[in-house]
Design a protein around this motif. Structure first.
Motif, PDB file in Angstrom:
ATOM      1  N   UNK A 142       0.832  -1.199   0.000  1.00  0.00           N
ATOM      2  CA  UNK A 142       0.000   0.000   0.000  1.00  0.00           C
ATOM      3  C   UNK A 142       0.873   1.258   0.000  1.00  0.00           C
ATOM      4  N   UNK A 143       1.908   1.271   0.850  1.00  0.00           N
ATOM      5  CA  UNK A 143       2.800   2.437   0.905  1.00  0.00           C
ATOM      6  C   UNK A 143       3.513   2.633  -0.409  1.00  0.00           C
ATOM      7  N   UNK A 144       3.996   1.523  -0.969  1.00  0.00           N
ATOM      8  CA  UNK A 144       4.721   1.567  -2.240  1.00  0.00           C
ATOM      9  C   UNK A 144       3.810   2.104  -3.345  1.00  0.00           C
ATOM     10  N   UNK A 145       2.581   1.613  -3.383  1.00  0.00           N
ATOM     11  CA  UNK A 145       1.657   2.032  -4.437  1.00  0.00           C
ATOM     12  C   UNK A 145       1.363   3.529  -4.337  1.00  0.00           C
ATOM     13  N   UNK A 146       1.213   4.008  -3.094  1.00  0.00           N
ATOM     14  CA  UNK A 146       0.930   5.435  -2.900  1.00  0.00           C
ATOM     15  C   UNK A 146       2.107   6.282  -3.407  1.00  0.00           C
ATOM     16  N   UNK A 147       3.322   5.785  -3.189  1.00  0.00           N
ATOM     17  CA  UNK A 147       4.508   6.523  -3.642  1.00  0.00           C
ATOM     18  C   UNK A 147       4.694   6.400  -5.152  1.00  0.00           C
ATOM     19  N   UNK A 148       4.104   5.351  -5.724  1.00  0.00           N
ATOM     20  CA  UNK A 148       4.233   5.172  -7.174  1.00  0.00           C
ATOM     21  C   UNK A 148       3.445   6.237  -7.932  1.00  0.00           C
ATOM     22  N   UNK A 149       2.450   6.830  -7.275  1.00  0.00           N
ATOM     23  CA  UNK A 149       1.654   7.851  -7.976  1.00  0.00           C
ATOM     24  C   UNK A 149       2.555   9.025  -8.382  1.00  0.00           C
ATOM     25  N   UNK A 150       3.255   9.667  -7.423  1.00  0.00           N
ATOM     26  CA  UNK A 150       4.186  10.721  -7.872  1.00  0.00           C
ATOM     27  C   UNK A 150       5.274  10.175  -8.784  1.00  0.00           C
ATOM     28  N   UNK A 151       5.695   8.922  -8.545  1.00  0.00           N
ATOM     29  CA  UNK A 151       6.759   8.332  -9.358  1.00  0.00           C
ATOM     30  C   UNK A 151       6.351   8.218 -10.818  1.00  0.00           C
ATOM     31  N   UNK A 152       5.205   7.598 -11.041  1.00  0.00           N
ATOM     32  CA  UNK A 152       4.768   7.403 -12.426  1.00  0.00           C
ATOM     33  C   UNK A 152       4.451   8.739 -13.093  1.00  0.00           C
ATOM     34  N   UNK A 153       3.848   9.650 -12.318  1.00  0.00           N
ATOM     35  CA  UNK A 153       3.537  10.954 -12.909  1.00  0.00           C
ATOM     36  C   UNK A 153       4.815  11.680 -13.316  1.00  0.00           C
ATOM     37  N   UNK A 154       5.855  11.531 -12.494  1.00  0.00           N
ATOM     38  CA  UNK A 154       7.125  12.201 -12.823  1.00  0.00           C
ATOM     39  C   UNK A 154       7.752  11.577 -14.056  1.00  0.00           C
ATOM     40  N   UNK A 155       7.774  10.258 -14.080  1.00  0.00           N
ATOM     41  CA  UNK A 155       8.414   9.576 -15.199  1.00  0.00           C
ATOM     42  C   UNK A 155       7.661   9.812 -16.502  1.00  0.00           C
ATOM     43  N   UNK A 173      25.070   4.658 -17.736  1.00  0.00           N
ATOM     44  CA  UNK A 173      24.051   3.701 -18.144  1.00  0.00           C
ATOM     45  C   UNK A 173      22.892   3.591 -17.177  1.00  0.00           C
ATOM     46  N   UNK A 174      22.794   4.534 -16.239  1.00  0.00           N
ATOM     47  CA  UNK A 174      21.673   4.512 -15.309  1.00  0.00           C
ATOM     48  C   UNK A 174      20.431   5.011 -16.039  1.00  0.00           C
ATOM     49  N   UNK A 175      19.324   4.292 -15.881  1.00  0.00           N
ATOM     50  CA  UNK A 175      18.070   4.765 -16.455  1.00  0.00           C
ATOM     51  C   UNK A 175      17.380   5.631 -15.410  1.00  0.00           C
ATOM     52  N   UNK A 176      17.271   6.936 -15.656  1.00  0.00           N
ATOM     53  CA  UNK A 176      16.704   7.822 -14.635  1.00  0.00           C
ATOM     54  C   UNK A 176      15.304   7.391 -14.233  1.00  0.00           C
ATOM     55  N   UNK A 177      14.483   6.970 -15.206  1.00  0.00           N
ATOM     56  CA  UNK A 177      13.104   6.605 -14.899  1.00  0.00           C
ATOM     57  C   UNK A 177      13.067   5.429 -13.935  1.00  0.00           C
ATOM     58  N   UNK A 178      13.885   4.417 -14.205  1.00  0.00           N
ATOM     59  CA  UNK A 178      13.880   3.239 -13.351  1.00  0.00           C
ATOM     60  C   UNK A 178      14.346   3.594 -11.937  1.00  0.00           C
ATOM     61  N   UNK A 179      15.344   4.481 -11.886  1.00  0.00           N
ATOM     62  CA  UNK A 179      15.871   4.859 -10.581  1.00  0.00           C
ATOM     63  C   UNK A 179      14.830   5.637  -9.779  1.00  0.00           C
ATOM     64  N   UNK A 180      14.097   6.514 -10.458  1.00  0.00           N
ATOM     65  CA  UNK A 180      13.050   7.289  -9.784  1.00  0.00           C
ATOM     66  C   UNK A 180      12.012   6.344  -9.200  1.00  0.00           C
ATOM     67  N   UNK A 181      11.589   5.389 -10.007  1.00  0.00           N
ATOM     68  CA  UNK A 181      10.565   4.446  -9.532  1.00  0.00           C
ATOM     69  C   UNK A 181      11.104   3.596  -8.386  1.00  0.00           C
TER      70      UNK A 181
END
Lengths: 360, 505
Positions: free
Chosen positions: A129-142, A243-251
């Protein structure tokens, strides 16, 4: 005239010394503030820092240190990973609430069944649940490039509304005589996060915090992912080049900090708090930001900072009840700690020079 | 002999651990173009910073036309008639030329009046510049003109120029030299800092050579060969890179109509770039900064993705693959910007060694890093490329630019690449180190790798390339054998002087 001069290398000595300097400065200026409020500054400082550990009632306060410090450390460890990479999750408070709702939701769904598997499922529920809530800003940012600071912060207020709605509606105790709040999980053995050793304050959440410290330490010093986190924070272009993928790191960073905050919420609701209620959250998610920085975003530093912060919480409460200090003064005191830390932090990378000199 | 404009006597400046200038004396005559020569770290920058009031000397004195001159700050230096054009421009991309110039003035006049003044000065000195254009749209050469005109508006008696030609095409260099000669004929003195010895021979009247902070020689550049000057700078005989010519082998890297949009607002998109590089071959790509070099390097390193078939490595289409995978396949790159791109400034050399070498040097097993191996690799780079640093645990930021460049190039070369792409491999590197780097590039090609060298230094490209092409506004010129190309032809391939040839018409 005072000047700042950039050091060729960040000073190791100052990296360790600045938290101590910040604590001392906070004591001095906090003391002045207490004096201005008409209280004895020495007594106030002693009440805050000494009494919880060695005072007359320390046997009662010492376990509290772990109870308060555990969630702070657990959340701060998660946040520090993101902060290291320049990813600013300010909404741990919301993820903490969602974790509690997730964990309590699992427990209440099984009530009154008993079984060994319920508590592990609750842990999973809280983390997800905590992870999913944090994924909202994560996915929106990515996906859309939104600012994760704003989105994660605003989601805290959404989470608070959700909490209120749950404790008044879906999760309300049917046998609670109409009072808001869920069933008390402390009275539901399969779901109760009890002290591992009675009366020590050492519950599963504290154990999880210590495990998180070790995990984060190994991740940051030994693992490629931790290296990539540090690299992204220090030099984003170099990280991309490596070679770091910024999107993956953000998520990843938002996901792990959300999961840890969710865990903290779940351990809290099933242990010390006991039930989902309107005033369940007490600001751990925000205080953990201070803890993360006070600990210099270093796992061991965060462990110490979390304990120190817990100390000021408990000491502050004692000072409130025994000396009549206003609660706002204690919050000011904690704020000063972060303020002074950030101020003296400059000395790690810069050196102070007195007198007029050249610009090199 | 007339009274010198600026007389420098026994100037000394020490920093912790290093004496930047040790008892240096020389004179600049009115209307003289005076060259200041030296390797990196010889103390040229500190010297001009003292003249410009940015740094205060520990001892020694300067006299301006016989009167004591000790500027406490650049403001005072400007008031005494000293102006400086820095190597790195300090301009705001989003503002116009006139706004940028007004920002640097203490009491700027109305923009309309200032624009008229800018136009006047630019015509007078043959530096065409439209005051109302946005700086972000200007070429590097035009940006430099903004800086020069900013200085000329103060009617300086002494103009200091720090490496002014590193960003210019040969034609633009000619325009600049015309301007400088005109200034000289009007009695303005110029203190000229450059690595390019042929330029100094063409332009300068006197040269002061510094080595390790001390003045080691003066000479008249016209009567001295470039090689002699280089050897005075280095203090040793110069090693000229040599190479064994092999027949080029199979195609290692091929670009097929590579088109990529630039990620930056003021960047240059790549438009249909096509070339092949064979094993054992060095392809030199010239071009003024900002013509797509960074984007090309990004498209090859994997930071910018393209359609799969646009980039082909040893027959495999890799346009959509990321940097890590390309490295594993043998395509290594070294970007121009050392701090922040090729290396992380605050991380140690050990950590920076791991930046690109994790896979090819087996530094990680199952994702866990073996720092011992990274440290060994860092030590190897330091030893093989003569990187001057106290040790592997020092931050990359603490190294001088040239030393960090050696480290960055060494890191890629020692990973034994199939294809190596370097952007500005010897930028800001002293003569001896540049020779080492070029030799390493040639050895790599001789060993069967394909090498692409992107550079603004034409002498360097002529020295290492088999074939030669130029980048201009994101397009690639025809590719021609490097042997026998004249400087004029190269200049035209690079896009001429950006339509400014009429300047001195």
């Amino acid at each position: 005239m005072l000047r700042l001069e950039k050091r060729r290398q960040p000073s190791q000595a100052f990296a360790y010394a600045t938290p101590v300097m910040a604590v001392i400065a906070t004591m001095i200026f906090g003391g002045l503030m207490f004096a201005a409020l008409g209280k004895d500054p020495v007594a106030a400082i002693r009440t805050i820092f000494w009494d919880p550990l060695f005072g007359q009632h320390a046997f009662y306060y010492r376990p509290q240190l772990l109870v308060k410090g555990g969630p702070l450390i657990l959340i701060a460890i998660g946040l520090s990973l993101g902060f290291r990479a320049g990813i600013w999750n300010i909404g741990a408070e919301g993820q903490y609430i969602l974790g509690a709702l997730g964990g309590a939701g699992v427990a209440l769904a099984f009530y009154p069944m008993e079984g060994w598997f319920i508590f592990p499922l609750m842990i999973l529920g809280g983390a997800i649940a905590g992870c999913a809530w944090a994924m909202i800003p994560g996915l929106l940012k990515v996906r859309f490039g939104t600012n994760e600071i704003l989105v994660s912060l605003m989601l805290v207020y959404v989470a608070e509304q959700l909490l209120a709605s749950m404790s008044l509606g879906l999760m309300k105790n049917p046998q609670g005589f109409g009072f808001p709040g869920s069933r008390n999980l402390q009275q539901y053995p399969s779901a109760h996060n009890a002290d591992l050793i009675a009366n020590t304050g050492m519950h599963w959440g504290v154990a999880a915090a210590f495990i998180a410290v070790i995990f984060a330490y190994i991740l940051l010093t030994r693992h490629q992912l931790g290296y990539h986190i540090r690299l992204t924070g220090e030099a984003p272009r170099a990280a991309k080049f490596a070679g770091v993928s910024p999107a993956r790191l953000i998520l990843f960073c938002l996901g792990i900090s959300g999961a840890l905050a969710g865990l903290a919420g779940m351990f809290e609701v099933s242990g010390p708090a006991g039930q989902v209620s309107i005033d369940f959250n007490t600001g751990y998610g925000f205080t953990a930001i201070i803890v993360a920085f006070l600990g210099r975003l270093h796992p061991v530093g965060i462990l110490l900072a979390g304990m120190l912060m817990a100390l000021t919480y408990i000491g502050g409460e004692i000072a409130q009840s025994s000396m009549g200090l206003p609660a706002a003064a204690i919050q000011m005191f904690q704020g000063m700690l972060l303020f002074f830390l950030l101020a003296v932090d400059v000395l790690t990378s810069y050196r102070l020079r007195f007198g007029k000199g050249e610009v090199a | 002999m007339t009274e010198p404009l600026l007389s420098i006597r026994g100037l000394t400046k020490a920093y912790p651990g290093v004496v930047a200038n040790d008892d240096v004396s020389f004179d600049i005559q009115p209307g003289e173009v005076h060259a200041l020569l030296g390797e990196n770290g010889a103390g040229k920058s500190t010297m001009v910073k003292m003249i410009y009031g940015l740094v205060k000397p520990d001892s020694g004195e300067m006299r301006m036309r016989g009167a004591a001159y000790a500027p406490a700050e650049p403001q005072a230096a400007r008031a005494s008639g000293v102006a400086m054009v820095f190597q790195h421009f300090s301009l705001f991309d989003a503002l116009t030329v006139a706004e940028n110039i007004a920002l640097g003035m203490a009491n700027p006049p109305a923009l309309r009046d200032l624009a008229a003044r800018i136009r006047e000065v630019s015509e007078q000195y043959g530096l065409p510049l439209d005051p109302w254009r946005v700086v972000g749209d200007l070429s590097a050469g035009e940006r430099q003109r903004v800086e020069i005109i900013r200085c000329l508006l103060q009617n300086p008696k002494l103009l200091i120029m720090d490496e002014p030609t590193s960003v210019l095409t040969p034609q633009e260099v000619e325009i600049l030299f015309e301007t400088l000669r005109k200034l000289k004929s009007e009695g303005t003195s110029i203190l000229y800092i450059s690595h390019k010895l042929e330029e100094i021979r063409a332009l300068c009247d006197e040269a002061t050579i510094l080595r390790l902070g001390k003045k080691v020689a003066t000479c008249t550049p016209r009567d001295t060969t470039a090689r002699e000057m280089a050897e005075l700078m280095v203090g040793a005989e110069l090693h000229t890179p040599s190479r064994d010519y092999n027949e080029p082998g199979a195609v290692r890297l091929a670009l097929n109509g590579l088109s990529v949009a630039s990620p930056g607002q003021f960047g240059t998109s790549l438009k249909g770039i096509t070339f092949e590089v064979r094993a054992g071959e060095v392809l030199g790509l010239a071009g003024v900064a900002g013509n797509g070099q960074d984007e090309l390097l990004g498209a090859l390193s994997g930071e910018l993705r393209s359609a799969a078939g646009m980039v082909v490595l040893d027959g495999a289409e890799i346009g959509t693959k990321g940097p890590g995978e390309r490295r594993r396949m043998g395509l290594l790159t070294a970007p121009e910007e050392r701090l922040g791109h090729a290396a992380a400034p605050d991380m140690s050399l050990t950590e920076n060694a791991a930046l690109t070498a994790v896979d090819r040097r087996q530094i990680a097993t199952n994702g866990f890093l073996n720092w011992g191996r990274a440290r060994d690799f860092a030590k190897e780079i330091i030893a093989r490329f003569d990187v001057r640093t106290p040790g592997t645990e020092n931050a990359a930021r603490s190294l001088s630019g040239g030393n960090l460049q050696k480290f960055v190039i060494g890191r890629e070369v020692l990973q034994d690449p199939q294809v190596l792409v370097v952007n500005q491999p010897t930028w800001g590197v002293d003569a001896a180190a540049a020779a080492t780097i070029r030799q390493a590039i040639l050895d790599l090609a001789a060993g069967g790798a394909a090498v692409v060298v992107i550079s603004q230094d034409l002498d360097e490209l002529m020295e290492v390339s088999d074939r030669f092409a130029a980048l201009n506004e994101g397009r690639l010129s025809d590719i021609r054998p490097a042997k026998g190309l004249t400087v004029d032809e190269i200049g035209l391939m690079m896009g001429g002087a950006h339509d400014m040839e009429v300047a001195h018409g």
